[in-house]
Design an enzyme around this catalytic site. Structure first.
Site, PDB file in Angstrom:
ATOM      1  N   CYS A  55      -6.484  10.577  -4.437  1.00 55.61           N
ATOM      2  CA  CYS A  55      -7.519   9.807  -3.746  1.00 55.61           C
ATOM      3  C   CYS A  55      -7.797  10.356  -2.349  1.00 55.61           C
ATOM      4  O   CYS A  55      -8.901  10.214  -1.830  1.00 55.61           O
ATOM      5  CB  CYS A  55      -7.096   8.347  -3.621  1.00 55.61           C
ATOM      6  SG  CYS A  55      -6.544   7.579  -5.142  1.00 55.61           S
ATOM      7  N   ASP A  87      -0.830   3.798  -4.887  1.00 49.82           N
ATOM      8  CA  ASP A  87      -0.543   2.724  -5.831  1.00 49.82           C
ATOM      9  C   ASP A  87      -0.276   3.284  -7.228  1.00 49.82           C
ATOM     10  O   ASP A  87       0.590   2.802  -7.952  1.00 49.82           O
ATOM     11  CB  ASP A  87      -1.731   1.760  -5.907  1.00 49.82           C
ATOM     12  CG  ASP A  87      -1.969   1.020  -4.616  1.00 49.82           C
ATOM     13  OD1 ASP A  87      -1.208   1.221  -3.657  1.00 49.82           O
ATOM     14  OD2 ASP A  87      -2.938   0.242  -4.548  1.00 49.82           O
ATOM     15  N   CYS A 128      -7.867   5.865  -1.002  1.00 51.99           N
ATOM     16  CA  CYS A 128      -7.148   4.935  -1.871  1.00 51.99           C
ATOM     17  C   CYS A 128      -7.347   3.493  -1.404  1.00 51.99           C
ATOM     18  O   CYS A 128      -7.790   3.229  -0.295  1.00 51.99           O
ATOM     19  CB  CYS A 128      -5.669   5.313  -1.914  1.00 51.99           C
ATOM     20  SG  CYS A 128      -4.783   4.608  -3.329  1.00 51.99           S
ATOM     21  N   ASP A 129      -6.943   2.564  -2.249  1.00 48.80           N
ATOM     22  CA  ASP A 129      -7.310   1.151  -2.123  1.00 48.80           C
ATOM     23  C   ASP A 129      -7.134   0.547  -0.736  1.00 48.80           C
ATOM     24  O   ASP A 129      -8.022  -0.114  -0.216  1.00 48.80           O
ATOM     25  CB  ASP A 129      -6.477   0.320  -3.098  1.00 48.80           C
ATOM     26  CG  ASP A 129      -6.742   0.659  -4.545  1.00 48.80           C
ATOM     27  OD1 ASP A 129      -7.502   1.609  -4.789  1.00 48.80           O
ATOM     28  OD2 ASP A 129      -6.196  -0.005  -5.425  1.00 48.80           O
ATOM     29  N   LYS A 130      -5.963   0.703  -0.145  1.00 50.55           N
ATOM     30  CA  LYS A 130      -5.652  -0.028   1.091  1.00 50.55           C
ATOM     31  C   LYS A 130      -6.216   0.664   2.323  1.00 50.55           C
ATOM     32  O   LYS A 130      -6.294   0.066   3.398  1.00 50.55           O
ATOM     33  CB  LYS A 130      -4.138  -0.213   1.245  1.00 50.55           C
ATOM     34  CG  LYS A 130      -3.463  -0.789   0.011  1.00 50.55           C
ATOM     35  CD  LYS A 130      -4.161  -2.009  -0.521  1.00 50.55           C
ATOM     36  CE  LYS A 130      -3.661  -2.392  -1.896  1.00 50.55           C
ATOM     37  NZ  LYS A 130      -3.915  -1.423  -2.967  1.00 50.55           N
ATOM     38  N   SER A 477      -4.071  -4.881  -9.984  1.00 52.52           N
ATOM     39  CA  SER A 477      -4.850  -3.675  -9.747  1.00 52.52           C
ATOM     40  C   SER A 477      -6.281  -3.924 -10.198  1.00 52.52           C
ATOM     41  O   SER A 477      -6.541  -4.739 -11.093  1.00 52.52           O
ATOM     42  CB  SER A 477      -4.256  -2.518 -10.556  1.00 52.52           C
ATOM     43  OG  SER A 477      -5.179  -1.465 -10.676  1.00 52.52           O
TER      44      SER A 477
END
Length: 561
Positions: A55, A87, A128-130, A477
């Site tokens: 990512c 993740d 990435c997500d965070k 997720s």
């Protein structure tokens, strides 16, 4: 809306100007500054580059492109790094407890560097997500002209003509455990599913948050719908560098962009795209940082009038890359705007209103099957359903696409951790009609509120996606699908009712009435809660212990300030 008396060097001047600041300038000569640079606005570029995850592995190049855009527009860029965790790698392990924690570390570190060094503005590049909510939280706190850049979506993998992504691997694990595929077939999936840089390829959390941030107004038009490795993404980064100078000259700050209406825009787009439950958690947290009162109930209010239109993975058929190819989210947002479902007057990072950004957006090509028309939605209202009941008196977040049904009644199978639940699923100990209850995985109890992609994917891989439900005080997720309910509050660790559920207890979940109830008497529930004792903290020192001591309820965004 240029503001009177706005100084574009408001923050850098006290750090760099005058004879007494010679030492500051001396330090910066050593990192490449020239004499003329000291009179330019200083713009920080927060890079989330790391070799930790696909990512983010390309973001160093994207950050340099943003820096070039800043320098070419009359500013002086300084690139700095913050962290990321993967993740996809840590999922299902103790390491996943650090995932949500990393959102706070990212926000804190960007705030610390930007404020300490006197940057006048900020460009942040996340993958990435965070990374994404972490960057936005920092921008809201700092309130300096800012533009967010999404690192871009990954391209699908390919095996025997079939497109794959990360979730394909998790579901293959379940199929392998069910003896539906061989060791060699599992290895073939894992080796092909992730072909290069970019964030997970469905409408999972990364693509959900990128789309929500674009609708929120904090990134440039179409930033959310570009491949990670593309000329369009490089151009987006350079344009963000130019745009932040434009915001600085006009005195436009995040507080001019972030409003209750802009958050409603972000929520609307996340719902229409069939996005991740994590959007609820993260938008609550960003709103908190911006001083805007956003509540769980707002998701219900907005969700009643917004349909799910995009047939995207995990519950749908298509990848984000396919949406990119037909025009991204701009045609969708124009449709929503024309129907009165978006607030067009909200200001954005382009310096224009959302309505102005969408003026030239063209409709999707005829014959495409990715985004449905408003008159023929996948679901007429939101798939992100806020549930209340005696099992979640402060709320829970369900992801109910309608494909799994709208109601579920079953009996509890209780597990004290994700690992124990996953083992039971893989060992065929979970049966049709079970409601899997995974507790002590909340923000404080985990700590860290782990995502449950491993057990939800194993359930689907076992062919039980419509036959069992999963309830947890953890979260999911963006790749999870099935009858799943997370963010149960109060969480087990603080004595929420989920802490006293027993094996065999009947549980009823109703997505239409928006309820989740433990079918025992009020007296019995009160007696169990009175007898409950809080367990000892799992961590006594270090970042997880600090986090557990500070973090608030998931119903408030799991914020730490």
């Amino acid at each position: 809306m240029k503001k009177a008396n706005h100084d574009p060097r408001h923050f850098s001047a006290p750090v760099l100007d005058g004879p007494e600041r010679a030492f500051s300038r001396g330090m910066l000569y050593a990192v490449g500054f020239k004499k003329e640079d000291f009179k330019k606005p200083i713009i920080g570029v927060a890079s989330t580059w790391a070799q930790v995850t696909p990512c983010n592995v390309h973001i160093d190049q994207l950050a340099r492109e943003a820096a070039q855009g800043i320098d070419g527009a009359g500013g002086k860029s300084i690139v700095f790094n913050t962290i990321t965790v993967s993740d996809g790698i840590s999922m299902g392990t103790e390491g996943m407890k650090y995932s949500l924690v990393s959102r706070e570390i990212i926000a804190d570190s960007i705030e610390a560097v930007t404020a300490a060094e006197g940057f006048d503005g900020l460009v942040a590049v996340g993958g990435c997500d965070k990374n994404m909510p972490g960057c936005l939280i920092a921008m809201a706190r700092l309130n300096r002209p800012s533009v967010f850049v999404y690192g871009g979506t990954i391209l699908p993998g390919c095996l025997n003509g079939r497109s794959l992504d990360l979730v394909s691997i998790f579901e293959a694990i379940g199929a392998h455990s069910n003896k539906q595929i061989s060791d060699q077939e599992l290895e073939a999936v894992e080796s092909c599913a992730i072909p290069g840089p970019g964030s997970c390829g469905g409408m999972y959390t990364a693509n959900t948050m990128a789309s929500a941030i674009e609708a929120l107004g904090m990134s440039l038009p179409n930033s959310s719908a570009q491949a990670a490795v593309s000329k369009e993404k490089l151009a987006d980064c350079k344009a963000a560098g130019v745009a932040v100078l434009g915001l600085l000259k006009r005195g436009i700050r995040p507080s001019d962009i972030l409003s209750k209406e802009s958050f409603e825009n972000a929520m609307t787009v996340a719902i229409a795209l069939g996005g991740s439950t994590n959007a609820v958690l993260h938008l609550l947290a960003v709103a908190h940082a911006a001083g805007i009162r956003l509540k769980l109930e707002d998701w219900t209010r907005v969700g009643k009038r917004v349909p799910v239109l995009a047939d995207l993975k995990p519950s749908g058929r298509h990848f984000m890359w396919e949406l990119v190819q037909i025009g991204g989210i701009l045609p969708l947002m124009k449709t929503l705007l024309n129907e009165g479902l978006l607030h067009g007057d909200c200001l954005t990072a382009s310096g224009k209103t959302l309505k102005q950004n969408l003026a030239s957006a063209k409709p999707y090509p005829k014959g495409q099957s990715i985004v449905r028309p408003l008159k023929d939605p996948i679901k007429p209202d939101s798939h992100l359903v806020i549930l209340y009941g005696n099992l979640a008196p402060e709320g829970a977040v369900a992801k109910i696409s309608g494909k799994e049904g709208l109601k579920f009644s079953g009996t509890a199978r209780v597990f004290e951790s994700e690992e124990k639940a996953l083992r039971a699923i893989l060992d065929d100990k979970v049966k049709k009609g079970d409601v899997i209850v995974i507790r002590y995985e909340g923000p404080k109890g985990g700590p860290g509120m782990r995502e449950m992609l491993s057990p939800t994917s194993a359930i689907v891989g076992k062919g039980l996606g419509k036959e069992v439900a999963l309830v947890t005080d953890g979260r999911f997720s963006g790749g999870s699908h099935g009858f799943v309910i997370g963010h149960i509050t109060p969480e087990a660790y603080v004595g929420g009712p989920i802490a006293v559920v027993k094996n065999g207890d009947p549980i009823v979940i109703d997505g239409e009435k928006r309820t989740i109830d433990l079918q025992i008497s009020k007296t019995e529930l009160e007696q169990r809660l009175k007898a409950w004792k809080q367990p000892k903290p799992r961590y006594a020192r270090g970042v997880l212990a600090k986090y557990a001591g500070q973090v608030k309820s998931a119903s408030a965004g799991a914020v730490t300030d």
